[in-house]
Design an enzyme around this catalytic site. Structure first.
Site, PDB file in Angstrom:
ATOM      1  N   LYS A  71      -0.526  19.398 -22.073  1.00 57.07           N
ATOM      2  CA  LYS A  71       0.383  20.095 -21.159  1.00 57.07           C
ATOM      3  C   LYS A  71       1.027  21.307 -21.821  1.00 57.07           C
ATOM      4  O   LYS A  71       1.110  21.368 -23.057  1.00 57.07           O
ATOM      5  CB  LYS A  71       1.453  19.132 -20.653  1.00 57.07           C
ATOM      6  CG  LYS A  71       2.390  18.667 -21.733  1.00 57.07           C
ATOM      7  CD  LYS A  71       3.706  18.149 -21.192  1.00 57.07           C
ATOM      8  CE  LYS A  71       4.659  17.869 -22.331  1.00 57.07           C
ATOM      9  NZ  LYS A  71       6.051  17.932 -22.083  1.00 57.07           N
ATOM     10  N   LYS A 120       7.131  23.511 -24.935  1.00 52.84           N
ATOM     11  CA  LYS A 120       7.882  24.460 -25.766  1.00 52.84           C
ATOM     12  C   LYS A 120       7.406  24.474 -27.207  1.00 52.84           C
ATOM     13  O   LYS A 120       7.354  25.505 -27.845  1.00 52.84           O
ATOM     14  CB  LYS A 120       9.355  24.058 -25.774  1.00 52.84           C
ATOM     15  CG  LYS A 120      10.036  24.405 -24.497  1.00 52.84           C
ATOM     16  CD  LYS A 120      11.437  23.815 -24.448  1.00 52.84           C
ATOM     17  CE  LYS A 120      11.898  23.893 -23.018  1.00 52.84           C
ATOM     18  NZ  LYS A 120      12.908  23.001 -22.598  1.00 52.84           N
ATOM     19  N   LYS A 147       6.514  11.219 -30.752  1.00 55.91           N
ATOM     20  CA  LYS A 147       7.390  11.841 -31.760  1.00 55.91           C
ATOM     21  C   LYS A 147       7.191  11.182 -33.127  1.00 55.91           C
ATOM     22  O   LYS A 147       7.216  11.849 -34.149  1.00 55.91           O
ATOM     23  CB  LYS A 147       8.867  11.730 -31.354  1.00 55.91           C
ATOM     24  CG  LYS A 147       9.215  12.496 -30.105  1.00 55.91           C
ATOM     25  CD  LYS A 147       9.297  13.981 -30.357  1.00 55.91           C
ATOM     26  CE  LYS A 147       9.598  14.721 -29.067  1.00 55.91           C
ATOM     27  NZ  LYS A 147       9.460  16.148 -29.134  1.00 55.91           N
TER      28      LYS A 147
HETATM   29  P1  TYM Z   1      12.075  19.394 -20.782  1.00 61.17           P
HETATM   30  O1  TYM Z   1      13.187  20.239 -21.264  1.00 61.17           O
HETATM   31  O2  TYM Z   1      10.946  19.110 -21.708  1.00 61.17           O
HETATM   32  O3  TYM Z   1      11.453  19.997 -19.474  1.00 61.17           O
HETATM   33  C1  TYM Z   1      12.270  20.320 -18.348  1.00 61.17           C
HETATM   34  C2  TYM Z   1      11.532  20.027 -17.054  1.00 61.17           C
HETATM   35  O4  TYM Z   1      10.284  20.728 -17.040  1.00 61.17           O
HETATM   36  C3  TYM Z   1       9.220  19.811 -16.801  1.00 61.17           C
HETATM   37  N1  TYM Z   1       8.036  20.218 -17.556  1.00 61.17           N
HETATM   38  C4  TYM Z   1       6.813  20.267 -17.027  1.00 61.17           C
HETATM   39  N2  TYM Z   1       6.368  19.991 -15.793  1.00 61.17           N
HETATM   40  C5  TYM Z   1       5.045  20.154 -15.567  1.00 61.17           C
HETATM   41  N3  TYM Z   1       4.163  20.605 -16.510  1.00 61.17           N
HETATM   42  C6  TYM Z   1       4.580  20.886 -17.761  1.00 61.17           C
HETATM   43  N4  TYM Z   1       3.726  21.344 -18.662  1.00 61.17           N
HETATM   44  C7  TYM Z   1       5.960  20.719 -18.073  1.00 61.17           C
HETATM   45  N5  TYM Z   1       6.703  20.900 -19.200  1.00 61.17           N
HETATM   46  C8  TYM Z   1       7.977  20.578 -18.856  1.00 61.17           C
HETATM   47  C9  TYM Z   1       9.727  18.462 -17.284  1.00 61.17           C
HETATM   48  O5  TYM Z   1       9.038  17.416 -16.647  1.00 61.17           O
HETATM   49  C10 TYM Z   1      11.175  18.551 -16.902  1.00 61.17           C
HETATM   50  O6  TYM Z   1      11.329  18.192 -15.554  1.00 61.17           O
HETATM   51  N6  TYM Z   1      14.060  14.863 -21.014  1.00 61.17           N
HETATM   52  C11 TYM Z   1      14.017  16.072 -20.234  1.00 61.17           C
HETATM   53  C12 TYM Z   1      15.364  16.717 -20.025  1.00 61.17           C
HETATM   54  C13 TYM Z   1      16.335  15.808 -19.376  1.00 61.17           C
HETATM   55  C14 TYM Z   1      16.361  15.400 -18.008  1.00 61.17           C
HETATM   56  C15 TYM Z   1      17.466  14.522 -17.891  1.00 61.17           C
HETATM   57  C16 TYM Z   1      15.568  15.696 -16.914  1.00 61.17           C
HETATM   58  C17 TYM Z   1      17.379  15.194 -19.998  1.00 61.17           C
HETATM   59  N7  TYM Z   1      18.060  14.427 -19.111  1.00 61.17           N
HETATM   60  C18 TYM Z   1      17.798  13.927 -16.652  1.00 61.17           C
HETATM   61  C19 TYM Z   1      15.888  15.093 -15.695  1.00 61.17           C
HETATM   62  C20 TYM Z   1      16.977  14.229 -15.579  1.00 61.17           C
HETATM   63  C21 TYM Z   1      13.136  17.047 -20.972  1.00 61.17           C
HETATM   64  O7  TYM Z   1      12.970  16.990 -22.165  1.00 61.17           O
HETATM   65  O8  TYM Z   1      12.634  18.035 -20.194  1.00 61.17           O
END
Ligand code: TYM
Length: 329
Positions: A194, A197, A111
């Protein structure tokens, strides 16, 4: 029965990476475990969404979660900002989270590189809030994609440190979880990295068939192999990786063999991949449209989730406060 928890930021539509990295695992776990799924709207504030969009974004993610198959009767599905005990635990954990370890976190360094004008304290302490999300329900398993592995390691560090400091074993050390396998990384369509969003390389569950076809046909490829059985360049390997996740094993095998014998036609491969994605996402897209119209249902789901999540969170925070030494007069 295990306590399972996962979450997603409320920034944008769900994509195939979210589905295959995290949601698919939730679906396998939600029938037999004590499951918590939530929408991380506090986490989304690091990028300063406009007030008029904040609620809409959260609502949209809730709709898409439900459409993907998360069942609010079987699990606790809630919005992070409905549970004030989470920011309280975040504050308490922040006292034992150190600048050095937060600055070394890969996502933070990313970031800093990508948005040097907005390196706020929320970004630095993002893993602490995430740890609070998990520890507040004393979850043991956290189904997430590969990109969240380091955050889970930090959550374990914060739990361990708290327990050590207060001579307790109250906080549980959670593990990143994928059903019997390694954590998943779904690649993007732009040749490297990867699916994400903000990367402009994602296929969203809500995308119409025409949009999916366009995105897949534009995915990066090359002139094709000229020597049999050679390793693939990253962009091609990524396309195959998506196909492996979404298509039938026979389809994947067919194109792999074509690749290895230098007869592959990427145009045909992409057409097939696009159609397979459309078959997969169409029922979800239709449910998204149906659920979007049902405001009463959404209100009911959010309210039920809030009550269930708070019941668990208030118990944890009250014990944590006691352990730290807070007493009421
Ligand atoms: P976020 O919103 O970026 O993504 C949500 C979930 O999707 C998975 N993910 C992926 N898995 C595989 N390949 C990809 N290209 C890919 N893009 C996204 C992420 O690994 C995630 O599981 N910090 C987290 C949100 C969060 C969270 C938590 C998750 C906040 N608190 C507590 C678990 C437990 C995040 O930004 O995910």
């Amino acid at each position: 029965m295990e306590r399972v928890l996962s979450g997603i930021r409320s920034t944008g539509n769900l994509h195939l990476g979210n589905y295959f990295g995290a949601i698919q695992n939730f679906l396998k776990l939600q029938n037999e475990n004590d499951c918590y799924f939530f929408i991380a709207d506090y986490h989304s504030l690091t990028t300063h969404p406009a007030p008029e969009n904040l609620f809409e974004n959260t609502r949209q993610v809730l709709i898409e979660y439900l459409a993907a198959g998360i069942d609010p009767e079987k699990c606790t599905l809630y919005v992070q900002s409905d549970v004030p005990e989470i920011p309280e635990l975040y504050l308490l954990l922040n006292m034992n989270a150190y600048q050095g370890e937060l600055e070394r976190c890969t996502t933070f360094k990313d970031k800093v590189r990508k948005q040097p004008d907005n390196v706020n304290a929320g970004l630095l302490t993002y893993p602490v809030l995430m740890a609070a999300d998990i520890l507040i329900h004393r979850a043991t398993k956290v189904p997430v994609g590969k990109d969240q592995e380091q955050h889970l390691e930090m959550a374990r560090t914060f739990a361990k440190r708290f327990n050590f400091m207060y001579h307790t074993d109250y906080l549980i050390e959670p593990v990143a979880y994928n059903f019997g396998n390694a954590l998943v990384k779904v690649p993007g369509l732009d040749g490297s990295g990867k699916m994400g969003k903000s990367e402009n390389n994602a296929i969203n569950l809500i995308d119409e068939p025409e949009v999916i076809r366009k995105k897949v046909m534009k995915a990066m490829t090359d002139g094709g192999p000229t020597v049999p059985n050679q390793p693939m360049p990253e962009s091609i390997a990524n396309l195959f990786a998506i196909m492996k996740i979404i298509s039938e094993p026979d389809t994947y095998q067919f194109f792999i063999e074509q690749y290895n014998s230098c007869t592959v036609r990427y145009g045909d491969m992409k057409k097939k991949l696009a159609e397979d994605i459309i078959v997969f996402t169409t029922p979800i897209r239709e449910r998204i449209k149906d659920i979007s119209k049902d405001a009463d249902y959404l209100n009911k789901v959010a309210k039920l989730g809030k009550d269930k999540a708070r019941a668990s969170a208030t118990e944890t925070i009250s014990n944590v406060r006691k352990i730290i030494g807070f007493r009421s007069f």
